[in-house]
Design an enzyme around this catalytic site. Structure first.
Site, PDB file in Angstrom:
ATOM      1  N   GLU A 103       6.486   3.124  14.994  1.00 41.77           N
ATOM      2  CA  GLU A 103       5.819   2.640  13.492  1.00 41.77           C
ATOM      3  C   GLU A 103       5.155   1.494  13.661  1.00 41.77           C
ATOM      4  O   GLU A 103       5.323   0.563  14.556  1.00 41.77           O
ATOM      5  CB  GLU A 103       7.039   2.396  12.614  1.00 41.77           C
ATOM      6  CG  GLU A 103       7.321   3.468  11.566  1.00 41.77           C
ATOM      7  CD  GLU A 103       6.337   3.766  10.516  1.00 41.77           C
ATOM      8  OE1 GLU A 103       5.124   3.187  10.687  1.00 41.77           O
ATOM      9  OE2 GLU A 103       6.623   4.209   9.106  1.00 41.77           O
ATOM     10  N   ASP A 107       9.187  -2.527   6.456  1.00 44.57           N
ATOM     11  CA  ASP A 107       9.327  -3.388   5.471  1.00 44.57           C
ATOM     12  C   ASP A 107      10.526  -3.453   4.890  1.00 44.57           C
ATOM     13  O   ASP A 107      11.487  -4.039   5.239  1.00 44.57           O
ATOM     14  CB  ASP A 107       8.007  -3.209   4.723  1.00 44.57           C
ATOM     15  CG  ASP A 107       7.779  -4.277   3.571  1.00 44.57           C
ATOM     16  OD1 ASP A 107       8.544  -5.020   3.461  1.00 44.57           O
ATOM     17  OD2 ASP A 107       6.863  -3.845   2.567  1.00 44.57           O
ATOM     18  N   ARG A 169      -7.866  -1.114   8.498  1.00 43.51           N
ATOM     19  CA  ARG A 169      -7.146  -0.453   9.616  1.00 43.51           C
ATOM     20  C   ARG A 169      -7.747  -0.912  10.868  1.00 43.51           C
ATOM     21  O   ARG A 169      -7.175  -0.876  11.816  1.00 43.51           O
ATOM     22  CB  ARG A 169      -6.985   1.153   9.514  1.00 43.51           C
ATOM     23  CG  ARG A 169      -6.006   1.429   8.399  1.00 43.51           C
ATOM     24  CD  ARG A 169      -5.673   2.995   8.469  1.00 43.51           C
ATOM     25  NE  ARG A 169      -5.446   3.594   7.306  1.00 43.51           N
ATOM     26  CZ  ARG A 169      -3.852   3.464   6.932  1.00 43.51           C
ATOM     27  NH1 ARG A 169      -3.206   3.065   7.732  1.00 43.51           N
ATOM     28  NH2 ARG A 169      -3.721   4.228   5.828  1.00 43.51           N
TER      29      ARG A 169
HETATM   30  P1  IMP Z   1       8.736   0.473   4.069  1.00 42.39           P
HETATM   31  O1  IMP Z   1       9.145   1.657   3.539  1.00 42.39           O
HETATM   32  O2  IMP Z   1       8.837  -0.686   2.829  1.00 42.39           O
HETATM   33  O3  IMP Z   1       9.620  -0.078   5.245  1.00 42.39           O
HETATM   34  O4  IMP Z   1       7.357   0.394   4.366  1.00 42.39           O
HETATM   35  C1  IMP Z   1       6.832   1.152   5.342  1.00 42.39           C
HETATM   36  C2  IMP Z   1       5.459   1.384   5.064  1.00 42.39           C
HETATM   37  O5  IMP Z   1       4.742   0.756   4.131  1.00 42.39           O
HETATM   38  C3  IMP Z   1       4.732   1.047   6.433  1.00 42.39           C
HETATM   39  O6  IMP Z   1       4.590   2.131   7.353  1.00 42.39           O
HETATM   40  C4  IMP Z   1       3.334   0.690   5.947  1.00 42.39           C
HETATM   41  O7  IMP Z   1       2.501   1.889   5.800  1.00 42.39           O
HETATM   42  C5  IMP Z   1       3.583   0.154   4.501  1.00 42.39           C
HETATM   43  N1  IMP Z   1       3.461  -1.224   4.641  1.00 42.39           N
HETATM   44  C6  IMP Z   1       4.684  -2.140   4.605  1.00 42.39           C
HETATM   45  N2  IMP Z   1       4.317  -3.375   4.609  1.00 42.39           N
HETATM   46  C7  IMP Z   1       2.806  -3.650   4.763  1.00 42.39           C
HETATM   47  C8  IMP Z   1       1.883  -4.593   4.704  1.00 42.39           C
HETATM   48  O8  IMP Z   1       2.185  -5.664   4.811  1.00 42.39           O
HETATM   49  N3  IMP Z   1       0.641  -4.132   4.882  1.00 42.39           N
HETATM   50  C9  IMP Z   1       0.100  -2.701   4.923  1.00 42.39           C
HETATM   51  N4  IMP Z   1       1.213  -1.819   4.955  1.00 42.39           N
HETATM   52  C10 IMP Z   1       2.282  -2.169   4.575  1.00 42.39           C
END
Ligand code: IMP
Length: 180
Positions: A103, A107, A169
Site C-alpha cells: 500500500e 491512514d 500522483r
Molecule cells: P485509510 O483507510 O484511512 O487508511 O486510507 C487509506 C487510503 O486513503 C490510502 O490508500 C490513500 O489512497 C488515501 N489517503 C490517506 N491519506 C492520504 C493522504 O495524505 N494523501 C492522499 N491520499 C491519502
C-alpha cells in the site's frame, strides 16, 4: 524557502525528497528480503496509489516472488471516505500462500483492515502489510503493520503515487498540504 505547488484549490509545500524516499524503500526491501526469504510471497499491490512505490520496491526485491494488482475505491478530497468498495482484480489463489499487501499509505487503517478481512476469508498461510507511509496518529484500526517506509504526521500529502482529487500522483517528491 521550500518549493510550493498549487493543485486545484489547495497549496502544498515540499516535505520529503525523492532521494530520502528511495533510501527508505531500499531499507524496507532489504528487511522483506530477509524476513520472507523462504516464503515465495505473492505481492498484492493496491492500485492506484501504490503504483510508484511498488515499482521502486519490486526492483529491490531479490527473493522468488509473484506480483499482482488489486483495486479498491478511490479516495475523495482530503478526508478518507469511510465507504470502501470491494477488493477487485484478484485472480491468484491465495490459499496456503504468504501474501504481502503493498500500500502507499495507512491512514485510519480502515482500508487495510477491510483488505485483510477480505483476504483472510481465502485461507492464506500468512498476510503481511508493507506500506510506504504510515500516519500512526490517525490509526483507528488494530492492524499489525510489518514493513513501514516512513511514519509521518497526520497531515494530507500528495506525490509518489498519492493524489489530491486525481492530481499529483506523478510528483516524485512528497508535498504536504498547507492549511491556509
Ligand atoms: P485509510 O483507510 O484511512 O487508511 O486510507 C487509506 C487510503 O486513503 C490510502 O490508500 C490513500 O489512497 C488515501 N489517503 C490517506 N491519506 C492520504 C493522504 O495524505 N494523501 C492522499 N491520499 C491519502
Amino acid at each position: 524557502m521550500k518549493p510550493v505547488i498549487r493543485i486545484k484549490d489547495k497549496t502544498f509545500e515540499r516535505s520529503i525528497s525523492s532521494a530520502k524516499i528511495l533510501m527508505e524503500v531500499k531499507r524496507m526491501a532489504a528487511s522483506i528480503n530477509t524476513a520472507l526469504a523462504d516464503d515465495s510471497p505473492l505481492f498484492l499491490v493496491v492500485l492506484n496509489g501504490a503504483f510508484m512505490f511498488a515499482a521502486d520496491l519490486m526492483k529491490e526485491i531479490t527473493i522468488p516472488c509473484e506480483v499482482s494488482f488489486v483495486k479498491l475505491a478511490s479516495y475523495h478530497g482530503t478526508k478518507t471516505s469511510g465507504n470502501v468498495k470491494e477488493l477487485i482484480g484478484l485472480n491468484e489463489t491465495i490459499s496456503g500462500r504468504t501474501v504481502v499487501v503493498v500500500e502507499d499509505i495507512v491512514d485510519t487503517g480502515i482500508t487495510m483492515h477491510r483488505i485483510i478481512n477480505s483476504l483472510n476469508t481465502m485461507q492464506p498461510k500468512a498476510i503481511h502489510i508493507a506500506t510506504f507511509f504510515h500516519k500512526p496518529d490517525a490509526l483507528q484500526k488494530d492492524i499489525q503493520i510489518d514493513f513501514v517506509g516512513m511514519r509521518i504526521p497526520d497531515a494530507f500529502i500528495v506525490g509518489y503515487g498519492l493524489d489530491y482529487d486525481g492530481y499529483g500522483r506523478n510528483l516524485k517528491d512528497i508535498y504536504t498540504l498547507i492549511n491556509e
